[in-house]
Motif scaffolding. Structure first.
Motif, PDB file in Angstrom:
ATOM      1  N   THR A   1     -14.636 -20.932  -0.407  1.00 56.73           N
ATOM      2  CA  THR A   1     -13.332 -21.588  -0.244  1.00 56.73           C
ATOM      3  C   THR A   1     -13.501 -22.651  -1.159  1.00 56.73           C
ATOM      4  N   ASN A   2     -14.660 -23.242  -1.645  1.00 53.22           N
ATOM      5  CA  ASN A   2     -14.702 -24.313  -2.618  1.00 53.22           C
ATOM      6  C   ASN A   2     -14.712 -23.542  -4.070  1.00 53.22           C
ATOM      7  N   TYR A   3     -13.556 -23.750  -4.477  1.00 54.17           N
ATOM      8  CA  TYR A   3     -13.422 -22.883  -5.976  1.00 54.17           C
ATOM      9  C   TYR A   3     -12.427 -23.934  -6.926  1.00 54.17           C
ATOM     10  N   VAL A   4     -12.724 -23.210  -8.206  1.00 53.39           N
ATOM     11  CA  VAL A   4     -11.634 -23.511  -9.239  1.00 53.39           C
ATOM     12  C   VAL A   4     -11.133 -22.372  -9.884  1.00 53.39           C
ATOM     13  N   ARG A   5      -9.765 -22.642 -10.350  1.00 49.74           N
ATOM     14  CA  ARG A   5      -9.175 -21.528 -10.830  1.00 49.74           C
ATOM     15  C   ARG A   5      -8.056 -21.974 -11.822  1.00 49.74           C
ATOM     16  N   LEU A   6      -7.482 -21.191 -12.872  1.00 50.13           N
ATOM     17  CA  LEU A   6      -6.698 -21.466 -13.789  1.00 50.13           C
ATOM     18  C   LEU A   6      -5.258 -21.869 -13.332  1.00 50.13           C
ATOM     19  N   ASP A   7      -4.553 -22.886 -13.343  1.00 51.98           N
ATOM     20  CA  ASP A   7      -3.239 -23.079 -13.020  1.00 51.98           C
ATOM     21  C   ASP A   7      -2.292 -22.115 -13.711  1.00 51.98           C
ATOM     22  N   PRO A   8      -1.370 -21.412 -12.952  1.00 50.96           N
ATOM     23  CA  PRO A   8      -0.607 -20.479 -13.579  1.00 50.96           C
ATOM     24  C   PRO A   8       0.485 -20.882 -14.262  1.00 50.96           C
ATOM     25  N   LYS A   9       0.949 -22.144 -14.263  1.00 52.08           N
ATOM     26  CA  LYS A   9       1.995 -22.570 -14.876  1.00 52.08           C
ATOM     27  C   LYS A   9       1.796 -23.716 -15.844  1.00 52.08           C
ATOM     28  N   HIS A  10       0.954 -24.563 -15.719  1.00 52.28           N
ATOM     29  CA  HIS A  10       0.541 -25.725 -16.557  1.00 52.28           C
ATOM     30  C   HIS A  10      -0.400 -25.766 -17.479  1.00 52.28           C
ATOM     31  N   LYS A  11      -0.358 -26.265 -18.899  1.00 54.72           N
ATOM     32  CA  LYS A  11      -1.252 -26.305 -19.785  1.00 54.72           C
ATOM     33  C   LYS A  11      -1.297 -27.800 -20.330  1.00 54.72           C
ATOM     34  N   ASP A  12      -2.392 -27.691 -21.075  1.00 54.15           N
ATOM     35  CA  ASP A  12      -2.668 -29.277 -21.714  1.00 54.15           C
ATOM     36  C   ASP A  12      -2.154 -29.052 -23.201  1.00 54.15           C
ATOM     37  N   GLU A  13      -2.402 -30.156 -24.059  1.00 57.51           N
ATOM     38  CA  GLU A  13      -1.675 -30.209 -25.165  1.00 57.51           C
ATOM     39  C   GLU A  13      -2.492 -29.045 -26.244  1.00 57.51           C
ATOM     40  N   TRP A  14      -3.388 -28.460 -25.895  1.00 53.58           N
ATOM     41  CA  TRP A  14      -3.733 -27.688 -26.778  1.00 53.58           C
ATOM     42  C   TRP A  14      -3.648 -26.171 -26.353  1.00 53.58           C
ATOM     43  N   GLY A  15      -2.824 -25.942 -25.372  1.00 54.96           N
ATOM     44  CA  GLY A  15      -2.439 -24.831 -24.749  1.00 54.96           C
ATOM     45  C   GLY A  15      -3.480 -24.073 -23.892  1.00 54.96           C
ATOM     46  N   MET A  16      -4.377 -24.964 -23.312  1.00 60.32           N
ATOM     47  CA  MET A  16      -5.273 -24.400 -22.386  1.00 60.32           C
ATOM     48  C   MET A  16      -4.720 -24.442 -20.954  1.00 60.32           C
ATOM     49  N   PRO A  17      -4.743 -23.563 -20.087  1.00 59.47           N
ATOM     50  CA  PRO A  17      -4.584 -23.814 -18.793  1.00 59.47           C
ATOM     51  C   PRO A  17      -5.269 -24.869 -18.167  1.00 59.47           C
ATOM     52  N   LEU A  18      -4.360 -25.664 -17.251  1.00 61.55           N
ATOM     53  CA  LEU A  18      -5.280 -26.650 -16.553  1.00 61.55           C
ATOM     54  C   LEU A  18      -5.968 -26.313 -15.473  1.00 61.55           C
ATOM     55  N   LEU A  19      -7.262 -26.667 -15.291  1.00 61.88           N
ATOM     56  CA  LEU A  19      -7.854 -26.413 -14.201  1.00 61.88           C
ATOM     57  C   LEU A  19      -7.549 -26.915 -12.785  1.00 61.88           C
ATOM     58  N   SER A  20      -7.398 -25.994 -11.873  1.00 60.19           N
ATOM     59  CA  SER A  20      -6.965 -26.357 -10.498  1.00 60.19           C
ATOM     60  C   SER A  20      -8.344 -26.253  -9.714  1.00 60.19           C
ATOM     61  N   VAL A  21      -8.581 -27.407  -9.106  1.00 65.19           N
ATOM     62  CA  VAL A  21      -9.609 -27.739  -8.232  1.00 65.19           C
ATOM     63  C   VAL A  21      -9.527 -27.705  -6.691  1.00 65.19           C
ATOM     64  N   SER A  22     -10.014 -27.031  -5.922  1.00 61.28           N
ATOM     65  CA  SER A  22      -9.820 -27.081  -4.496  1.00 61.28           C
ATOM     66  C   SER A  22     -11.339 -27.082  -3.764  1.00 61.28           C
ATOM     67  N   VAL A  23     -11.919 -28.253  -3.609  1.00 64.06           N
ATOM     68  CA  VAL A  23     -13.160 -28.348  -3.169  1.00 64.06           C
ATOM     69  C   VAL A  23     -13.128 -29.441  -2.347  1.00 64.06           C
ATOM     70  N   ASP A  24     -14.067 -29.435  -1.000  1.00 61.37           N
ATOM     71  CA  ASP A  24     -13.768 -30.331   0.095  1.00 61.37           C
ATOM     72  C   ASP A  24     -15.065 -30.228   0.944  1.00 61.37           C
ATOM     73  N   TYR A  25     -15.263 -31.471   1.674  1.00 56.24           N
ATOM     74  CA  TYR A  25     -16.401 -31.334   2.448  1.00 56.24           C
ATOM     75  C   TYR A  25     -16.111 -30.623   3.708  1.00 56.24           C
ATOM     76  N   ASP A  26     -17.223 -30.381   4.514  1.00 57.14           N
ATOM     77  CA  ASP A  26     -16.994 -29.413   5.808  1.00 57.14           C
ATOM     78  C   ASP A  26     -17.790 -30.072   6.993  1.00 57.14           C
ATOM     79  N   ASP A  27     -17.868 -29.373   7.801  1.00 53.59           N
ATOM     80  CA  ASP A  27     -18.513 -30.120   9.304  1.00 53.59           C
ATOM     81  C   ASP A  27     -19.813 -30.117   9.003  1.00 53.59           C
ATOM     82  N   ASN A  28     -20.619 -29.525   8.196  1.00 55.46           N
ATOM     83  CA  ASN A  28     -22.113 -29.715   7.807  1.00 55.46           C
ATOM     84  C   ASN A  28     -22.161 -30.904   7.277  1.00 55.46           C
TER      85      ASN A  28
END
Length: 571
Positions: free
Chosen positions: A438-465
């Motif tokens: 559940t802690n992952y990164v993926r390519l954003d499907p809509k947004h790109k940077d000025e070089w045409g690269m997809p933006l990296l979408s980050v979904s990372v969080d702490y947990d109970d441990n």
């Protein structure tokens, strides 16, 4: 025209390509060129040359326009990078600016980056500890991630190899969970740090306070002189870039070493768009590069490719390297690319005071930063309600104070005669987080940077441990501080987002099984073995130790394998 085209391709063909010039990329460049391979290093950021491009390294405090602080307008424009402890007036030119390199935060994540030749090797805190078998066996023992395909003995000779070249200061402490290495003399603890070390040794069987191990030349050996590096001057201005080469960086060590071989081509300001894959050959053949300024696209070719773009950018690049064979990203047959990202948890601290040693204070500076407390929880057996454990830094210093009230002669005398306060001690937790899907990164499907690269979408969080581990850190250190006679103990929860520790790892993890991992024991992609990943993306778990030394050792080992495999034509 046909001949011209062939000549053009020939000039863009190398024996090996290394993507990224930071901690691990620099080592790949050194190792390939040492072995005589014509090597291309591609770096997305600007060129930074050792000494020449350290603009603040010799400035006095009064020569800074803002007394070392970052102007308010720059702080407001960079709310993420401004949270980093090292983003100050003397070093902020080494950090990327928030608006220039956007990413998507599905959950709060402070991504701290340095895009330049040398990468974050110019900005790191230089702490260097070996990992032990307790770390490499941890996932198999605890069952929280896939088993590492290597053990400590696989990496031990490569640790020695890189330590001798880089220069690591430290003591041989004989601690099972923190293997000793090839050390230069350690920087000593001060009197209160040493006092705490003796108190802990006397009251606990398996807890230690040792001199921090760090990549500083406390003594210059012949190999360092050959690199043009001198002994550390204890200036503790390392974040500006060290003109003496007193600490290890790609800029002072591996990159110029590789350049002197005559086999290195360094191309800065070059954003790698993707890795080229040839379906008929069944292997990667090169890279597609976008000039950072002109946006011109060029392709470069080599039979061996090393991806060392930095953990999350390596994930981004592989995810963006699609083909008919790999529609989900290069090597991503199992769909796990970008998943099981983990990091270190630095969000807990504890401070106190000590009334002893009132006749003593410190003299000089310690570039190692003080002491280090290796992990002591869940090492030999599971003893808590959380998995894995934490290490910690420890330091002590005396406060110098002046009375700022008054006017004229009295005020001047007060400033000239500061009074010493009590000894203040502090420790910060370095907790291991658990790699989770559940802690992952993926390519954003809509947004790109000025070089045409997809933006990296980050979904990372702490947990109970992480919460349970943090509570244990507070309890254990309160107990240790109390037993040592420290007073006014205060626990601090920084509540910082993941990422600010700057130790993100995973997403392209190593493992035995291609169904559950991306890389094999040699850091080759299971499904595309002439592509190697040896930066933080390859890490199966995170340990409690700092990771940079392990990246260096893995890289040197992987290059040796790649060259041998190429000779055998089996990669």
């Amino acid at each position: 025209m046909a001949n011209l085209n062939i000549d053009s391709i020939k000039t863009r063909t190398f024996d090996a390509i290394v993507i990224g010039s930071g901690m691990s990329g620099g080592w790949a460049a050194k190792e390939f060129t040492d072995k005589g391979l014509k090597t291309l290093v591609v770096e997305r950021g600007r060129d930074v040359k050792h000494i020449k491009d350290y603009p603040t390294t010799n400035l006095y405090p009064w020569e800074f326009a803002h007394n070392g602080e970052v102007p308010q307008d720059i702080q407001k424009a960079n709310p993420i990078i401004n949270r980093c402890y090292a983003f100050k007036e003397d070093a902020m030119h080494f950090f990327v600016k928030d608006a220039e390199h956007p990413y998507v935060q599905e959950k709060p994540f402070d991504w701290i980056r340095g895009y330049q030749v040398g990468g974050k090797s110019l900005m790191w805190a230089r702490q260097t500890q070996r990992w032990s078998n307790f770390d490499f066996e941890g996932p198999a023992r605890d069952g929280f991630a896939v088993d590492w395909p290597i053990r400590y003995q696989d990496l031990a000779p490569w640790y020695s190899y890189v330590e001798k070249f880089a220069g690591i200061s430290g003591h041989a402490d004989g601690i099972p969970q923190l293997p000793d290495g090839e050390f230069l003399p350690a920087f000593p603890l001060n009197c209160v740090e040493d006092y705490f070390s003796k108190q802990i040794k006397g009251k606990y069987a398996n807890r230690h306070v040792i001199s921090a191990r760090c990549a500083h030349l406390s003594e210059q050996k012949a190999i360092h002189a050959q690199q043009g590096r001198g002994q550390c001057q204890n200036r503790t201005l390392c974040q500006r870039g060290c003109p003496f080469g007193g600490y290890f960086s790609s800029n002072s060590s591996t990159i110029p070493w590789a350049m002197r071989s005559g086999h290195l081509t360094l191309r800065s300001d070059s954003v790698v768009h993707s890795i080229l894959y040839d379906e008929q050959q069944g292997r990667a053949t090169g890279i597609r590069v976008i000039d950072a300024h002109t946006k011109a696209v060029t392709e470069y070719y080599a039979p061996i490719l090393f991806v060392n773009a930095g953990a999350l950018n390596t994930n981004l690049l592989l995810l963006n390297s699609t083909s008919r064979r790999f529609p989900q990203g290069l090597g991503n047959d199992n769909g796990l690319l970008g998943k099981f990202v983990a990091f270190h948890n630095y969000s807990a601290r504890i401070s106190a005071e000590y009334e002893g040693f009132q006749d003593l204070t410190t003299d000089g500076r310690n570039p190692a930063g003080g002491g280090y407390i290796p992990r002591f929880r869940n090492v030999f057996k599971q003893e808590t309600n959380f998995l894995r454990g934490y290490a910690a830094g420890f330091g002590a210093s005396r406060y110098f104070g002046s009375d700022s009230d008054g006017l004229g002669v009295d005020f001047k005398k007060s400033l000239e005669n500061p009074t010493l306060g009590p000894w203040q001690v502090g420790s910060h937790m370095m907790g291991e987080t658990i790699p989770k899907e559940t802690n992952y990164v993926r390519l954003d499907p809509k947004h790109k940077d000025e070089w045409g690269m997809p933006l990296l979408s980050v979904s990372v969080d702490y947990d109970d441990n992480d919460a349970k581990m943090k509570q244990d850190f507070y309890e254990q250190f309160t107990e240790m501080y109390t037993k040592a006679g420290f007073t006014n103990i205060k626990t601090i929860n920084s509540k910082q987002a993941p990422g600010l520790d700057i130790h993100e790892m995973g997403g392209v993890r190593m493992g035995h099984d291609p169904k559950t991992s991306l890389l094999n024991k040699w850091n080759q992609l299971h499904a595309c073995p002439n592509v190697y990943v040896t930066d933080g993306a390859c890490m199966t778990s995170t340990s409690t130790q700092n990771p940079s030394l392990t990246y260096m050792a893995l890289t040197a080992r992987a290059v040796d394998h790649a060259v041998q495999a190429a000779k055998r034509r089996d990669a």
